[in-house]
Enzyme design. Sequence first.
Site, PDB file in Angstrom:
ATOM      1  CE  LYS A   1      -3.502  -4.327   1.274  1.00 52.46           C
ATOM      2  NZ  LYS A   1      -4.209  -3.510   2.244  1.00 52.46           N
TER       3      LYS A   1
ATOM      4  CG  ASP B   1      -1.948  -1.135   1.183  1.00 52.52           C
ATOM      5  OD1 ASP B   1      -1.930  -1.917   0.218  1.00 52.52           O
ATOM      6  OD2 ASP B   1      -2.724  -1.251   2.146  1.00 52.52           O
TER       7      ASP B   1
ATOM      8  CB  CYS C   1      -2.172  -2.634   5.424  1.00 53.49           C
ATOM      9  SG  CYS C   1      -3.830  -1.953   5.222  1.00 53.49           S
TER      10      CYS C   1
HETATM   11  C1  C5J Z   1      -3.139   0.662   5.531  1.00 56.06           C
HETATM   12  C2  C5J Z   1      -4.845   1.955   6.648  1.00 56.06           C
HETATM   13  N1  C5J Z   1      -2.634   0.430   4.300  1.00 56.06           N
HETATM   14  N2  C5J Z   1      -4.014   2.377   7.582  1.00 56.06           N
HETATM   15  N3  C5J Z   1      -4.401   1.185   5.609  1.00 56.06           N
HETATM   16  O1  C5J Z   1      -2.475   0.439   6.516  1.00 56.06           O
HETATM   17  O2  C5J Z   1      -6.002   2.256   6.692  1.00 56.06           O
END
Ligand code: C5J
Length: 242
Positions: A136, A31, A169
């Site tokens: 995802k 991400d 994540c």
């Molecule tokens: C991730 C989030 N990628 N913090 N998403 O950690 O909402």
Amino acid sequence: MKTQQALKTRISAEPQPIEVDLSRTALLIIDMQRDFLEPGGFGETLGNDVSLLQAAVGPCKAVLEAARRAGILVIHTREGHRPDLSDAPPYKIERGAPSKRIGDVGPMGRILVRGEPGHDIIPELYPIAGEPVIDKPGKGAFCQTDLELTLQNAGISNILVCGVTTEVCVNTTVREANDRGYRCVVLGDCCASYFPEFHDMGLKMIKAQGGIFGWVSGSQEMLAAFADADAGLAPRFAQGSV
Ligand code: C5J
């Protein structure tokens, strides 16, 4: 991926060093999207200081470049939703009091929606041809995705994990991977959080109790492990590594 023949190396890590066969190892970058790292995206709508995530970009880029040179499988993930939001749980959209909600229009397009500029991966870590990108809908990269199939088809047993955010994540994905039998090495300085204390604790939780979810290492240690494998120093570990 160029490697099929074993390429053993040892990664200095906590709670103990880990010996891996790089031909059965993937780099998973979680991400690293504009929506989390740049102003005007999802992270900022939640009230976060997104500049805190920049610390992970340089180390992550160094490991990504070394992984590409070593020919190991590189996989990127992106959190986000279909434009009609049919894969977004209503409670995820409604939760809290963000300045904009998932699907609202912001300066980088609709927040956390696939195909929008904010959903894309930051330029510094942009995927190249041959690197799978896993979309995802949730926090964990195994939930409602074909990540597991991709790893199985490539014969992967070890995952080097980078990305954001450490406690959300990254941690969720490492826990999912651990339960599926993968050995995860989280590269701490290649991860970041909006909450430095959660970053520290997120890493501690992974390596506690003898490595209950996996190992924690760093970019310099990983670069040294790639260099050792490259220099052919690793054959002494030929027995017993996976
Ligand atoms: C991730 C989030 N990628 N913090 N998403 O950690 O909402």
